[in-house]
Design an enzyme around this catalytic site. Structure first.
Site, PDB file in Angstrom:
ATOM      1  CE  LYS A   1     -12.750  -0.049  -0.021  1.00  0.00           C
ATOM      2  NZ  LYS A   1     -12.517   0.971   1.016  1.00  0.00           N
TER       3      LYS A   1
ATOM      4  CG  HIS B   1      10.038 -29.447   1.706  1.00  0.00           C
ATOM      5  ND1 HIS B   1      10.735 -30.617   1.507  1.00  0.00           N
ATOM      6  CD2 HIS B   1      10.561 -28.886   2.831  1.00  0.00           C
ATOM      7  CE1 HIS B   1      11.620 -30.775   2.476  1.00  0.00           C
ATOM      8  NE2 HIS B   1      11.533 -29.735   3.298  1.00  0.00           N
TER       9      HIS B   1
ATOM     10  CD  GLU C   1      -3.230  -0.666   2.056  1.00  0.00           C
ATOM     11  OE1 GLU C   1      -4.329  -1.205   1.856  1.00  0.00           O
ATOM     12  OE2 GLU C   1      -3.017   0.076   3.037  1.00  0.00           O
TER      13      GLU C   1
END
Length: 424
Positions: A412, A298, A277
């Site tokens: 949004k 792994h 951000e």
């Protein structure tokens, strides 16, 4: 807390020293972009002492009447709290103090159904954290949980179990809290979400969970004194910022935060938010990732070892684990592990870390290491402040505003269009 640059040639930073110090001056003199969000810098000393004592009083009340505190929030109102909580709690929680449960950090109907079912026969309180009170994820969660807690306890008692951390004067949540008589705490105007664990946003739930918030603040004070020194060679936060800037200019586009202690997983999650951000804007920025080793050796370990060389790693190590266990000798030795007899697991884990570092550096992946003395409130606070200074200095070196996040609003807008929200 120590920062290890030993795998990096310091001479290569010569051309970046003045640029980093100029960016540091921009930060500390508060003359750059986003300077209205720099309250976190001096908060270790300038925090609201009266509210701090109120937090401790309310935490004791919640502990006395609730086995669980539901912390409702997303982003900076969630990750900092979760990072400290996960790092400090036992893996198998025998802690008799009030336990934190999280909501409002996603939009999962299954999660909400199971949470409401779980809480039916439990004593609990709610801490809803939102500056505006209209952020979608926590607002939806609060609707469900408010209804449930009022149904369980009745409206009058429920209002004594709901704590709102929100804007000091305005907003939907502040309006509701005043109307219903909820105890309120302040989301500071000058501290952005990803920096806000030092405020009531983080302090109330952490105090409820039994953590020593006085020690937490002491850690921030020590970090303030250490990482605000204008000294390139002695201040690792400035050097780390300069190093990231250099590596970015050399084509290193991804930073991998590495831990060898599973408790630190959410520290890495908070770091991903902090760096993404703060710096991911204007088409630039290093992409933050995380791995938890040795587990991930792994899986994505193969990519780190032999994939594209556009990455570097920052390892978060713990010098002194609080608990440990020793490998015993086995008479049959069918697994061939008797060579580890008498060695503690922390020692084995440390050698795995050191061996991995050697292998990755040999493979062309630069490694840095941040070492905590142990996992406690003070050390975690210092870790937070170190990275907050570093991300800010590096952001100013990049020429961006490290304290806004305009891209967060884009999803949004599209979501509201699809949901048919009025005005979209």
């Amino acid at each position: 807390m120590k920062f290890d640059f030993k795998n990096f040639n310091p001479d290569s930073l010569n051309d970046y020293e003045q640029k980093a110090l100029d960016a540091f001056d921009t930060l500390t003199k508060k003359v750059g972009k986003g300077n209205d969000f720099l309250g976190w810098i001096d908060a270790p000393y300038n925090y609201d002492k009266e509210e701090f004592e109120k937090i401790k009083r309310c935490a004791k009340k919640i502990q006395s009447d609730s086995k669980y505190l539901v912390s409702i929030g997303i982003g900076g109102s969630y990750l900092g709290i979760k990072a400290v909580d996960s790092a400090m709690q036992p893996y198998f929680n025998f802690n008799p103090k009030t336990k934190l449960i999280y909501a409002g950090n996603q939009i999962s109907g299954e999660y909400m159904n199971e949470l409401l079912e779980f809480l039916k026969d439990k004593d609990y309180s709610i801490n809803v954290i939102s500056k505006s009170g209209t952020t979608t994820e926590p607002s939806i969660a609060f609707r469900f949980l408010r209804e449930a807690i009022e149904e369980k306890y009745g409206k009058e008692e429920a209002s004594k179990r709901i704590y709102a951390t929100t804007d000091k004067e305005k907003g939907a949540l502040k309006t509701l809290a005043d109307k219903e008589g909820y105890e309120t705490f302040v989301v500071p105007d000058d501290i952005g979400g990803r920096f806000s664990v030092i405020s009531a946003v983080g302090l109330l739930p952490l105090a409820v969970a039994g953590f020593d918030i006085d020690e937490f603040m002491n850690g921030f004070k020590e970090a303030h004194d250490e990482f605000l020194k204008r000294d390139f060679k002695e201040n690792p936060a400035i050097r780390y910022a300069a190093t990231r800037n250099l590596l970015y200019n050399q084509g290193k586009k991804m930073e991998i935060f590495v831990s060898y202690e599973p408790k630190l997983k959410y520290i890495s999650e908070w770091l991903k938010q902090l760096f993404a951000e703060s710096q991911g804007k204007d088409g630039i920025g290093i992409f933050p990732l995380s791995v938890n080793n040795t587990t991930d050796l792994h899986s994505v370990g193969q990519m780190i070892q032999e994939g594209e060389r556009n990455i570097f790693e920052t390892v978060i190590d713990v010098e002194n684990p609080i608990k440990d266990i020793e490998v015993k000798e086995d008479s049959e030795n069918l697994d061939g592990l008797n060579f580890l007899s008498g060695k503690k697991m922390s020692y084995i884990n440390k050698k795995a870390m050191e061996g991995t570092t050697i292998a990755h550096v040999d493979g062309g992946v630069l490694n840095f290491k941040v070492t905590l003395d142990r996992i406690n409130e003070k050390e975690i606070a210092k870790l937070f402040y170190f990275f907050e200074v570093a991300v800010s200095v590096d952001g100013y070196m990049l020429g961006i505003n490290p304290f806004d996040q305009p891209g967060v609003e884009k999803y949004k807008t599209q979501m509201y269009k699809l949901l048919g929200k009025p005005g979209y």
